[in-house]
Design a protein around this motif. Structure first.
Motif, PDB file in Angstrom:
ATOM      1  N   VAL A   1      -9.537   1.392   0.211  1.00 15.50           N
ATOM      2  CA  VAL A   1      -8.692   0.807   1.251  1.00 15.50           C
ATOM      3  C   VAL A   1      -7.578   0.003   0.590  1.00 15.50           C
ATOM      4  N   ALA A   2      -6.364   0.219   1.062  1.00 16.11           N
ATOM      5  CA  ALA A   2      -5.219  -0.608   0.674  1.00 16.11           C
ATOM      6  C   ALA A   2      -4.765  -1.378   1.904  1.00 16.11           C
ATOM      7  N   MET A   3      -4.591  -2.693   1.741  1.00 15.87           N
ATOM      8  CA  MET A   3      -4.163  -3.538   2.858  1.00 15.87           C
ATOM      9  C   MET A   3      -2.787  -4.104   2.553  1.00 15.87           C
ATOM     10  N   THR A   4      -1.823  -3.826   3.424  1.00 11.12           N
ATOM     11  CA  THR A   4      -0.529  -4.497   3.344  1.00 11.12           C
ATOM     12  C   THR A   4      -0.572  -5.695   4.288  1.00 11.12           C
ATOM     13  N   MET A   5       0.152  -6.739   3.945  1.00 15.78           N
ATOM     14  CA  MET A   5      -0.071  -8.048   4.551  1.00 15.78           C
ATOM     15  C   MET A   5       0.811  -8.263   5.781  1.00 15.78           C
ATOM     16  N   THR A   6       1.085  -9.506   6.137  1.00 15.82           N
ATOM     17  CA  THR A   6       1.653  -9.788   7.452  1.00 15.82           C
ATOM     18  C   THR A   6       3.107  -9.383   7.607  1.00 15.82           C
ATOM     19  N   HIS A   7       3.835  -9.198   6.489  1.00 19.77           N
ATOM     20  CA  HIS A   7       5.280  -8.997   6.642  1.00 19.77           C
ATOM     21  C   HIS A   7       5.875  -8.260   5.435  1.00 19.77           C
ATOM     22  N   PRO A   8       5.455  -7.040   5.175  1.00 21.53           N
ATOM     23  CA  PRO A   8       6.007  -6.280   4.034  1.00 21.53           C
ATOM     24  C   PRO A   8       7.353  -5.636   4.395  1.00 21.53           C
ATOM     25  N   GLU A   9       8.319  -6.472   4.726  1.00 23.26           N
ATOM     26  CA  GLU A   9       9.580  -6.027   5.323  1.00 23.26           C
ATOM     27  C   GLU A   9      10.464  -5.267   4.341  1.00 23.26           C
ATOM     28  N   TYR A  10      10.433  -5.656   3.076  1.00 18.37           N
ATOM     29  CA  TYR A  10      11.387  -5.143   2.082  1.00 18.37           C
ATOM     30  C   TYR A  10      10.669  -4.170   1.155  1.00 18.37           C
ATOM     31  N   THR A  11      11.181  -2.942   1.110  1.00 15.31           N
ATOM     32  CA  THR A  11      10.449  -1.850   0.478  1.00 15.31           C
ATOM     33  C   THR A  11      11.386  -0.972  -0.328  1.00 15.31           C
ATOM     34  N   SER A  12      10.992  -0.690  -1.553  1.00 13.00           N
ATOM     35  CA  SER A  12      11.771   0.237  -2.380  1.00 13.00           C
ATOM     36  C   SER A  12      11.305   1.667  -2.128  1.00 13.00           C
ATOM     37  N   ARG A  13      12.126   2.609  -2.560  1.00 14.29           N
ATOM     38  CA  ARG A  13      11.755   4.022  -2.406  1.00 14.29           C
ATOM     39  C   ARG A  13      10.458   4.309  -3.159  1.00 14.29           C
ATOM     40  N   GLU A  14      10.317   3.737  -4.352  1.00 14.43           N
ATOM     41  CA  GLU A  14       9.113   3.976  -5.150  1.00 14.43           C
ATOM     42  C   GLU A  14       7.869   3.438  -4.446  1.00 14.43           C
ATOM     43  N   MET A  15       7.991   2.283  -3.805  1.00 14.69           N
ATOM     44  CA  MET A  15       6.866   1.726  -3.060  1.00 14.69           C
ATOM     45  C   MET A  15       6.497   2.623  -1.890  1.00 14.69           C
ATOM     46  N   LEU A  16       7.509   3.054  -1.155  1.00 16.63           N
ATOM     47  CA  LEU A  16       7.256   3.893   0.015  1.00 16.63           C
ATOM     48  C   LEU A  16       6.633   5.226  -0.403  1.00 16.63           C
ATOM     49  N   ASP A  17       7.150   5.814  -1.478  1.00 13.58           N
ATOM     50  CA  ASP A  17       6.589   7.073  -1.977  1.00 13.58           C
ATOM     51  C   ASP A  17       5.130   6.896  -2.390  1.00 13.58           C
ATOM     52  N   ALA A  18       4.831   5.777  -3.055  1.00 12.15           N
ATOM     53  CA  ALA A  18       3.468   5.539  -3.528  1.00 12.15           C
ATOM     54  C   ALA A  18       2.500   5.372  -2.361  1.00 12.15           C
ATOM     55  N   LEU A  19       2.894   4.606  -1.344  1.00 11.67           N
ATOM     56  CA  LEU A  19       2.027   4.434  -0.180  1.00 11.67           C
ATOM     57  C   LEU A  19       1.829   5.758   0.553  1.00 11.67           C
ATOM     58  N   GLN A  20       2.912   6.551   0.680  1.00 12.02           N
ATOM     59  CA  GLN A  20       2.794   7.836   1.370  1.00 12.02           C
ATOM     60  C   GLN A  20       1.876   8.777   0.595  1.00 12.02           C
ATOM     61  N   ALA A  21       2.011   8.802  -0.732  1.00  7.75           N
ATOM     62  CA  ALA A  21       1.150   9.658  -1.548  1.00  7.75           C
ATOM     63  C   ALA A  21      -0.308   9.214  -1.455  1.00  7.75           C
ATOM     64  N   TYR A  22      -0.529   7.914  -1.447  1.00  8.49           N
ATOM     65  CA  TYR A  22      -1.896   7.387  -1.311  1.00  8.49           C
ATOM     66  C   TYR A  22      -2.506   7.839   0.007  1.00  8.49           C
ATOM     67  N   GLN A  23      -1.736   7.718   1.096  1.00 11.00           N
ATOM     68  CA  GLN A  23      -2.240   8.153   2.400  1.00 11.00           C
ATOM     69  C   GLN A  23      -2.477   9.662   2.424  1.00 11.00           C
ATOM     70  N   ASN A  24      -1.548  10.424   1.848  1.00 11.78           N
ATOM     71  CA  ASN A  24      -1.697  11.878   1.851  1.00 11.78           C
ATOM     72  C   ASN A  24      -2.878  12.337   1.009  1.00 11.78           C
ATOM     73  N   GLY A  25      -3.294  11.500   0.081  1.00 10.48           N
ATOM     74  CA  GLY A  25      -4.435  11.838  -0.766  1.00 10.48           C
ATOM     75  C   GLY A  25      -5.767  11.387  -0.208  1.00 10.48           C
ATOM     76  N   GLY A  26      -5.784  10.933   1.041  1.00 10.41           N
ATOM     77  CA  GLY A  26      -7.036  10.510   1.653  1.00 10.41           C
ATOM     78  C   GLY A  26      -7.268   9.017   1.637  1.00 10.41           C
ATOM     79  N   GLY A  27      -6.309   8.254   1.137  1.00 13.60           N
ATOM     80  CA  GLY A  27      -6.455   6.805   1.126  1.00 13.60           C
ATOM     81  C   GLY A  27      -6.398   6.223   2.522  1.00 13.60           C
TER      82      GLY A  27
END
Length: 746
Positions: free
Chosen positions: A499-525
């Protein structure tokens, strides 16, 4: 509340693993010592209703009395060309450039110089205190000045040049504006006779946007900083006429074989870095200091094409500011090497002392991650340091006149707020503007940040610790990594965790961060998004330096300033900045919900929707009655749905399989939708009459048995501790986390 301003400082780097060292850079203008100790942060909210902060001392070798001293902060970006023999010009010379001044402020502003301000030796092209262009040479205690008759216009391009003829001792100054319509005409012609030979100061560099003060300290070497852009500066070894110098400045590739061409700088090269490239054969390359704004449009920008990566020759300018800052440059007062086995989490160096009978307690934050390549728990919490940096020393509640109306209440300021207001040298947030009213687009952790630590400012850092507090109350082990760790290391950082938990206000996001979270979710995370207004703005981290982010606000989104025309692409990467929504990656595509509205007057509660009865979602509402009101309580304005809230929207990317389990759609007159939701203005758009201003709880099954759970509200986590943690917000959160930890596919 204890006083928290008698000691200030910063930790570097913010994120450390066992075996790595964090240094602490401190300053005090009233104390000569303080008691220091490292504490782990479970709960950073001083609210007496919850018993106050929960900080746990971690014994370390740096515990004890720590000597302190005062260290100033020196602001102002500038460019440095190190001293070379070819800069000791034996006779005639000319200097020219395009300039775009942005502030006249009753202070001298140096455009380019090779001068020691302490002795007056050398030369400088500058703006005088009354706004007039001037050219000055000095030596042997004497000086000569050619100065324009009238002030220049701000925010208009103007070609400026100056020359010195050693044969007849004449200083010449000339300038002419790029535009000549509507009263924009600008022309300067001035001369002065110098009856002496100027002196060239030894060891003094050529400087852009400042001059050398003559001081010995590295961080205070400069003075008389310039506000504005400089484009294509040229230094020539003869006294040229206006036409010849303008032709040289206009030439994007002046001939390097010209023996009289001393320097020709192209600021459109190495835009992501700090190098200043010289096109002449002398290779007078230099460096930009204190993060001036790069990827700035030049005088030749046409607006016909995209950003600087498309046509870098039209981005040959740098925008300098007198109040720029990146690194305060303070020496380390102490340092700590994180021992093996140290628990991952939020930490601070706590500094305490008595001053005039008043107890002071200050905190210097940092984060301990697990040893690299290892994990110590099945849950990882991602600390949103980009958001902390974006809000760092936010002055908008004091500076922006609309803020009190937006909050629908009187402003309440803590000592930290007032201290930051009085000490603008610590640098502003990405919500503020510079002294010349241009938007702040860079933020660094290497400076005192007063609103991102255990304190009375509850937004972001303090709110986030409500989640940590609840996890510990439930006995759930967790690791902490920062979003910058995720940016630099990618999805592999998350893949070991269930499980990965993002907190109350992760408003500012880089492309690398977004790609990593999307890949984690696509991999069953399994991703639990525990806040609101997340994944909203597109930012970049500095390609080499830790703890430095960049944002360019565009012409949409909830914004406090807009980038200048043509300057909405990130200098660090070349990507367009602005909202992720405008780049085709609205937050709904990642998390199922995306920013919908602000609610700053009172928080709302949720009601269940039919999807909450779906068999695949039954675990979420276990123990919750079918008509039970969810979250009609909490520390943030009395409810779980508030501050900034997110909604599901299939048109923006909420998945077809997403289940909208509950909604808070009665947000009232204070539920004001984000600007991008209002393509046309009309009555009835607030939460009293429109369902756009709502928060949704959404469960989205993803690939390989994974899922995303989103609560759609910043205030959610601040309701977890209500009634001794026995409440339906905490129950739902625990239901989801326990199920997400179960390896059985969802």
């Amino acid at each position: 509340m204890k006083d928290s301003t008698k000691v200030v400082g910063y930790a570097a780097p913010w994120s450390v693993a066992p075996g790595e060292t964090v240094s602490f850079h401190l300053s005090s203008d009233v104390l000569d010592h303080a008691s220091a100790r490292v504490v782990r942060v479970r709960y950073a909210d001083p609210d007496a209703r919850t018993g106050g902060m929960k900080l746990y001392h971690i014994p370390t070798p740096i515990d004890g009395e720590l000597p302190l001293s005062f260290h100033p902060v020196h602001n102002g970006s500038w460019g440095e060309i190190p001293d070379r023999p070819c800069l000791d010009i034996p006779g005639d010379f000319s200097i020219g450039a395009w300039v775009y001044p942005t502030l006249l402020n009753d202070a001298e502003q140096v455009i380019v110089a090779r001068r020691n301000a302490g002795t007056g030796e050398g030369w400088r092209l500058f703006i005088a205190t009354d706004g007039r262009l001037a050219f000055e040479i000095g030596g042997g205690g004497r000086s000569a000045l050619a100065i324009a008759e009238t002030p220049i216009l701000i925010r208009e391009w103007i070609f400026v040049m100056a020359s010195y003829s050693s044969r007849d001792g004449i200083l010449s100054l000339h300038a002419e504006g790029l535009c000549c319509d509507g009263g924009r005409e600008q022309r300067v012609d001035a001369e002065c006779y110098a009856g002496f030979r100027p002196g060239w100061p030894h060891g003094i560099p050529l400087s852009f946007a400042a001059e050398m003060s003559g001081a010995s300290s590295l961080v205070s070497r400069t003075c008389h900083h310039y506000n504005g852009k400089i484009d294509r500066p040229r230094l020539y070894g003869r006294a040229l006429g206006c036409g010849a110098m303008r032709a040289l400045v206009e030439n994007l590739t002046p001939p390097a074989s010209d023996p009289d061409l001393i320097g020709a700088w192209d600021f459109g090269r190495d835009i992501p870095g700090d190098r200043l490239d010289d096109l002449s054969s002398n290779a007078l390359h230099g460096r930009a200091h204190r993060l001036p704004m790069r990827a700035a449009t030049g005088a030749n920008w046409t607006g016909l094409r995209g950003g600087w990566t498309d046509i870098p020759t039209q981005y040959g300018a740098i925008h300098f500011h007198e109040d720029d800052i990146d690194d305060a440059g303070w020496p380390a007062a102490t340092a700590w090497t994180v021992p093996e086995g140290m628990r991952s989490g939020f930490y601070t160096l706590e500094l305490s002392a008595d001053h005039d009978g008043l107890q002071t307690e200050s905190h210097i934050i940092f984060f301990v991650r697990p040893k690299r390549g290892q994990k110590t728990a099945d849950v990882v919490v991602i600390a949103p340091t980009a958001t902390y940096l974006a809000y760092a020393n936010n002055h908008s509640r004091i500076d922006q006149t609309h803020f009190e109306v937006m909050a629908d209440g009187l402003m309440v300021f803590s000592p930290d707020d007032l201290y930051a207001h009085a000490h603008r040298e610590f640098g502003p947030s990405l919500y503020d503007t510079r002294n010349d009213y241009s938007g702040v687009c860079y933020s660094s952790s290497a400076r005192p940040i007063l609103n991102g630590r255990p304190s009375a400012y509850t937004f972001n850092y303090v709110n986030d610790t409500h989640l940590l507090d609840w996890l510990e109350e439930m006995g759930i082990s967790y690791d902490v990594v920062t979003d910058e760790d995720l940016h630099r290391e990618g999805a592999g950082l998350l893949s070991p965790y269930r499980v990965a938990m993002t907190m109350t206000h992760p408003e500012y996001t880089s492309r690398e961060m977004l790609d990593a979270l999307q890949a984690y979710q696509n991999g069953g995370g399994r991703h639990m998004y525990m806040g609101g207004n997340g994944f909203y703005w597109r930012i970049a981290f500095h390609p080499q330096r830790s703890g430095v982010i960049e944002l360019r606000r565009g012409t949409t989104g909830l914004r406090s300033w807009e980038a200048e025309a043509g300057e909405d692409c990130l200098s660090f990467t070349g990507e367009p900045s602005g909202l992720w929504r405008t780049a085709g990656r609205a937050p709904q595509r990642l998390a199922g919900v995306g920013f919908s509205a602000q609610v700053f007057d009172r928080s709302a509660s949720y009601r269940r929707l039919p999807d909450s009865d779906h068999p695949r979602a039954a675990f979420v509402m276990e123990g919750i009655g079918p008509e039970e009101t969810i979250g009609d309580f909490g520390l943030r304005m009395g409810g779980a749905a508030g501050l900034e809230i997110d909604r599901a929207d299939h048109d923006l990317g909420t998945a077809p399989a997403a289940m909208i389990l509950a909604t808070a759609d009665r947000t009232g007159a204070g539920g004001i939708p984000a600007p991008e939701e209002l393509p046309a203005l009309h009555r009835g758009f607030s939460g009293e009459e429109s369902t756009i201003s709502r928060a949704d709880i959404v469960l989205t099954p993803t690939a390989r048995g994974g899922a995303v759970f989103a609560v759609g509200s910043i205030a959610w986590c601040c309701s977890l501790s209500h009634n001794g943690y026995d409440n339906n917000v905490a129950r739902i959160t625990e239901n989801v986390l326990r199920r997400f930890l179960d390896p059985e596919p969802i």
